[in-house]
Design a protein around this motif. Structure first.
Motif, PDB file in Angstrom:
ATOM      1  N   HIS A   1       0.838  -1.209   0.000  1.00 17.43           N
ATOM      2  CA  HIS A   1       0.000   0.000   0.000  1.00 17.43           C
ATOM      3  C   HIS A   1       0.876   1.264   0.000  1.00 17.43           C
ATOM      4  N   ALA A   2       1.890   1.275   0.867  1.00 17.45           N
ATOM      5  CA  ALA A   2       2.782   2.444   0.963  1.00 17.45           C
ATOM      6  C   ALA A   2       3.561   2.635  -0.340  1.00 17.45           C
ATOM      7  N   ILE A   3       3.990   1.530  -0.933  1.00 14.80           N
ATOM      8  CA  ILE A   3       4.727   1.595  -2.208  1.00 14.80           C
ATOM      9  C   ILE A   3       3.840   2.190  -3.301  1.00 14.80           C
ATOM     10  N   GLU A   4       2.574   1.777  -3.289  1.00 11.18           N
ATOM     11  CA  GLU A   4       1.625   2.285  -4.294  1.00 11.18           C
ATOM     12  C   GLU A   4       1.371   3.790  -4.111  1.00 11.18           C
ATOM     13  N   ILE A   5       1.162   4.191  -2.873  1.00 14.91           N
ATOM     14  CA  ILE A   5       0.863   5.606  -2.610  1.00 14.91           C
ATOM     15  C   ILE A   5       2.011   6.509  -3.075  1.00 14.91           C
ATOM     16  N   PHE A   6       3.222   6.114  -2.753  1.00 17.37           N
ATOM     17  CA  PHE A   6       4.360   6.978  -3.083  1.00 17.37           C
ATOM     18  C   PHE A   6       5.088   6.542  -4.363  1.00 17.37           C
ATOM     19  N   GLU A   7       4.456   5.677  -5.130  1.00 17.63           N
ATOM     20  CA  GLU A   7       4.950   5.252  -6.449  1.00 17.63           C
ATOM     21  C   GLU A   7       6.418   4.829  -6.401  1.00 17.63           C
ATOM     22  N   LEU A   8       6.673   3.824  -5.594  1.00 20.78           N
ATOM     23  CA  LEU A   8       8.052   3.353  -5.430  1.00 20.78           C
ATOM     24  C   LEU A   8       8.286   2.026  -6.153  1.00 20.78           C
ATOM     25  N   GLU A   9       7.312   1.600  -6.967  1.00 17.63           N
ATOM     26  CA  GLU A   9       7.385   0.273  -7.597  1.00 17.63           C
ATOM     27  C   GLU A   9       8.689   0.041  -8.359  1.00 17.63           C
TER      28      GLU A   9
ATOM     29  N   LYS B   1      14.281   9.356  -2.170  1.00 17.75           N
ATOM     30  CA  LYS B   1      14.638   9.115  -0.762  1.00 17.75           C
ATOM     31  C   LYS B   1      13.551   9.682   0.151  1.00 17.75           C
ATOM     32  N   ARG B   2      13.075  10.868  -0.201  1.00  7.53           N
ATOM     33  CA  ARG B   2      12.020  11.511   0.581  1.00  7.53           C
ATOM     34  C   ARG B   2      10.759  10.638   0.576  1.00  7.53           C
ATOM     35  N   ARG B   3      10.466  10.094  -0.595  1.00  2.00           N
ATOM     36  CA  ARG B   3       9.257   9.264  -0.719  1.00  2.00           C
ATOM     37  C   ARG B   3       9.387   7.965   0.079  1.00  2.00           C
ATOM     38  N   VAL B   4      10.602   7.427   0.091  1.00  3.65           N
ATOM     39  CA  VAL B   4      10.827   6.210   0.908  1.00  3.65           C
ATOM     40  C   VAL B   4      10.584   6.549   2.384  1.00  3.65           C
ATOM     41  N   GLY B   5      11.081   7.715   2.791  1.00  2.00           N
ATOM     42  CA  GLY B   5      10.891   8.153   4.180  1.00  2.00           C
ATOM     43  C   GLY B   5       9.407   8.286   4.512  1.00  2.00           C
ATOM     44  N   LEU B   6       8.667   8.899   3.609  1.00  2.00           N
ATOM     45  CA  LEU B   6       7.231   9.085   3.836  1.00  2.00           C
ATOM     46  C   LEU B   6       6.506   7.736   3.862  1.00  2.00           C
ATOM     47  N   ALA B   7       6.901   6.859   2.950  1.00  2.00           N
ATOM     48  CA  ALA B   7       6.279   5.525   2.912  1.00  2.00           C
ATOM     49  C   ALA B   7       6.531   4.782   4.218  1.00  2.00           C
ATOM     50  N   SER B   8       7.746   4.910   4.745  1.00  2.00           N
ATOM     51  CA  SER B   8       8.073   4.194   5.985  1.00  2.00           C
ATOM     52  C   SER B   8       7.256   4.732   7.160  1.00  2.00           C
ATOM     53  N   ALA B   9       6.954   6.049   7.114  1.00  2.00           N
ATOM     54  CA  ALA B   9       6.231   6.658   8.246  1.00  2.00           C
ATOM     55  C   ALA B   9       4.781   6.213   8.340  1.00  2.00           C
ATOM     56  N   ILE B  10       4.184   5.829   7.198  1.00  2.00           N
ATOM     57  CA  ILE B  10       2.737   5.482   7.248  1.00  2.00           C
ATOM     58  C   ILE B  10       2.497   3.970   7.303  1.00  2.00           C
TER      59      ILE B  10
ATOM     60  N   GLU C   1      10.457  18.608   0.499  1.00  2.00           N
ATOM     61  CA  GLU C   1      11.781  19.004   0.019  1.00  2.00           C
ATOM     62  C   GLU C   1      12.324  17.918  -0.918  1.00  2.00           C
ATOM     63  N   GLY C   2      12.656  18.315  -2.127  1.00  2.00           N
ATOM     64  CA  GLY C   2      13.220  17.359  -3.086  1.00  2.00           C
ATOM     65  C   GLY C   2      12.181  16.692  -3.968  1.00  2.00           C
ATOM     66  N   LEU C   3      10.900  16.914  -3.684  1.00  2.00           N
ATOM     67  CA  LEU C   3       9.866  16.293  -4.529  1.00  2.00           C
ATOM     68  C   LEU C   3       9.613  17.156  -5.775  1.00  2.00           C
ATOM     69  N   ASP C   4       9.343  16.497  -6.903  1.00  2.00           N
ATOM     70  CA  ASP C   4       9.038  17.270  -8.114  1.00  2.00           C
ATOM     71  C   ASP C   4       7.582  17.763  -8.032  1.00  2.00           C
ATOM     72  N   PRO C   5       7.187  18.730  -8.880  1.00  2.00           N
ATOM     73  CA  PRO C   5       5.830  19.303  -8.779  1.00  2.00           C
ATOM     74  C   PRO C   5       4.716  18.255  -8.831  1.00  2.00           C
ATOM     75  N   ASN C   6       4.892  17.227  -9.666  1.00  2.00           N
ATOM     76  CA  ASN C   6       3.859  16.174  -9.738  1.00  2.00           C
ATOM     77  C   ASN C   6       3.718  15.462  -8.400  1.00  2.00           C
TER      78      ASN C   6
ATOM     79  N   PHE D   1       1.389  14.325  -3.071  1.00  2.00           N
ATOM     80  CA  PHE D   1       1.591  14.348  -1.622  1.00  2.00           C
ATOM     81  C   PHE D   1       0.441  15.091  -0.941  1.00  2.00           C
ATOM     82  N   ARG D   2       0.052  16.229  -1.537  1.00  2.00           N
ATOM     83  CA  ARG D   2      -1.060  17.008  -0.960  1.00  2.00           C
ATOM     84  C   ARG D   2      -2.352  16.194  -0.960  1.00  2.00           C
ATOM     85  N   GLU D   3      -2.546  15.486  -2.037  1.00  2.00           N
ATOM     86  CA  GLU D   3      -3.729  14.638  -2.158  1.00  2.00           C
ATOM     87  C   GLU D   3      -3.732  13.571  -1.061  1.00  2.00           C
ATOM     88  N   PHE D   4      -2.550  12.993  -0.882  1.00  2.00           N
ATOM     89  CA  PHE D   4      -2.415  11.957   0.143  1.00  2.00           C
ATOM     90  C   PHE D   4      -2.726  12.530   1.532  1.00  2.00           C
TER      91      PHE D   4
END
Lengths: 239, 242
Positions: free
Chosen positions: A115-123, A138-147, A161-166, A171-174
């Motif tokens: 679920h966390a991988i899907e949310i932060f598109e880490l596939e 790296k930021r997305r991995v951190g966020l995925a680990s937190a939830i 910080e470090g995330l692209d506009p998309n 992230f805001r949606e999440f």
């Protein structure tokens, strides 16, 4: 609920956090605002129990973080500002490790990781070593680990910080979806983020809580009707 | 138990994934065998208990074990991962134990590397295998105690290099310090004096193991030393939080 009561932290003679009081309830997205060195990170570190306060207390759903640390931390997902990832591990190993030390039942662990991988598109990067990932990943991995453990409280220090506009949009949606029954504390310098996400703004300057209001109210505090100007004026006024 | 296992697995994964383990194993074998063959007189002595090998293990461990323990906490602090660890729903004692046990597993691995020598001796000499087992137990217990002390020192330091040097120095002092000079000033009775002197000396307890004289106080000495190191690590981490 989070209750922060008379919280102080001194480093020698310097007061990093000075008698801060506030309470947060479920469903609130709170933005911690303040200039560099205002005490935001120190405050978050005390809420997560990483550092002990000089005086005052933090209670998480009625439990004191100092006294019932483990019970409190099991309800918190925390993403610190600076690299807290193990660069020698792969994304999958790291997420699995996070799940295991948070005691997620075995039958739910893989489901939560997926679920966390899907949310932060880490596939695409699950098998890659963290050291080889870009800053945004790296930021997305951190966020995925937190939830992973579906915490009731999410504390994020400079999460975009470090995330692209998309990714920022996603992230805001999440956050909007996740915040319905949770407490989210976000420390950021990006005012657009505050306006887009937060229900409440806690403005800190020189360790003191100087404003606890809604972004809308903060915006209209001064004739310019701009949150950036309000931030500038308040933080300089206090100095 | 699951949390502890996950932490040990993480420690070992990080340590074993790079060149660290290979370099450590090679250094240990080269150093041990050099001392065994060239200084210990492996071919000269009647080697039924591998005395030439085990008698230098304290020196080898003083040089090798700080390289295992130096990264325990110092690197977590340096890379900021300590903030991640200390904000997880896991007790400090478990975190410290996991790192300690991971270091102990490295010590066990190093000792395992010397097994071919034991097998060789069994083929070509009349060996006293019980004595050799006692020596291995002694080496492991000494290594475990060194790991606990190294872990405590690593918890104070932010630099791995400083942690290595400090641990080596303290282990050297602990192993070779002559307690007689301190105890002499206490004006104790002769019997108490020599008993206390022997009890405090690390080498005395270690040599009991390698000469096959296992006793309760030798076990207790190393276990207590390990407990002291673990307790100190917990206290240091708690102190640093404040």
């Amino acid at each position: 609920m989070i209750v922060v009561k008379n919280l102080c932290k001194n480093y020698g003679n310097k007061k990093a956090v000075d008698n801060v009081n506030f309470g947060l309830s479920k469903g609130e997205v709170v933005s911690l605002l303040g200039p560099n060195g205002a005490g935001k990170t120190t405050l978050m570190r005390m809420i997560t129990g990483y550092i002990s306060p000089t005086s005052g207390s933090v209670s998480i759903f009625g439990k004191d973080i100092g006294e019932q640390r483990i019970e409190c931390l099991s309800q918190i997902g925390y993403v610190p500002e600076n690299g807290f990832l193990y660069f020698d591990m792969s994304v999958m190993d790291f997420l699995k490790f996070c799940g295991e030390i948070r005691n997620i039942p075995k039958q739910n662990l893989w489901q939560n990781i997926k679920h966390a991988i899907e949310i932060f598109e880490l596939e695409d990067v699950v098998e890659q070593k963290i050291e080889n990932l870009s800053k945004g990943y790296k930021r997305r991995v951190g966020l995925a680990s937190a939830i992973l453990h579906n915490p009731d409280i999410l504390i994020l220090d400079e999460p975009t910080e470090g995330l692209d506009p998309n990714q920022k949009v996603k992230f805001r949606e999440f956050i909007r979806n996740y915040s319905k029954e949770k407490i989210i504390i976000i420390s950021t310098h990006i005012m657009e983020e505050v306006e887009a996400l937060a229900d409440r703004v806690i403005l800190i300057n020189s360790g003191k809580l100087v404003k606890d209001t809604s972004p809308e109210e903060l915006k209209h505090l001064f004739p310019e009707n701009d949150i950036k100007t309000a931030f500038y004026k308040i933080t300089n006024e206090v100095k | 138990m699951r949390q502890l296992y996950a932490l040990i697995q993480k420690e070992n994964l990080i340590f074993f994934s790079g060149w660290g383990l290979l370099l450590l194993g090679a250094s240990y074998i080269v150093l041990s065998m050099f001392l065994n063959f060239f200084i210990g007189g492996f071919f000269v002595l009647d080697n039924k208990n591998l005395y030439s090998y085990f008698s230098f293990q304290n020196v080898v461990f003083i040089l090798i074990i700080p390289a295992i323990t130096m990264r325990s906490w110092a690197e977590e602090r340096k890379f900021g991962t300590i903030e991640f660890l200390l904000t997880q729903p896991i007790s400090l004692a478990k975190l410290v134990m996991a790192k300690y046990l991971s270091c102990c597993s490295s010590v066990a691995f190093l000792l395992f590397l010397s097994f071919p020598l034991w097998i060789y001796c069994n083929v070509y000499y009349q060996t006293d295998n019980l004595n050799i087992i006692s020596s291995y137990i002694g080496c492991f217990l000494m290594g475990a105690a060194f790991c606990a002390i190294g872990s405590a020192i690593s918890a104070i330091c932010t630099s791995s290099a400083i942690a290595y040097i400090s641990t080596s120095t303290i282990l050297f002092i602990l192993s070779f310090m002559d307690f007689s000079k301190i105890l002499y000033n206490l004006k104790l009775q002769q019997a108490t004096y020599s008993r206390l002197q022997n009890s405090l000396n690390l080498d005395y307890h270690f040599y009991d193991f390698i000469t096959g004289q296992i006793s309760f106080d030798n076990f207790a000495y190393f276990i207590l030393l390990s407990c002291l190191g673990i307790w100190l690590t917990i206290r240091i981490l708690e102190y640093k939080k404040g």
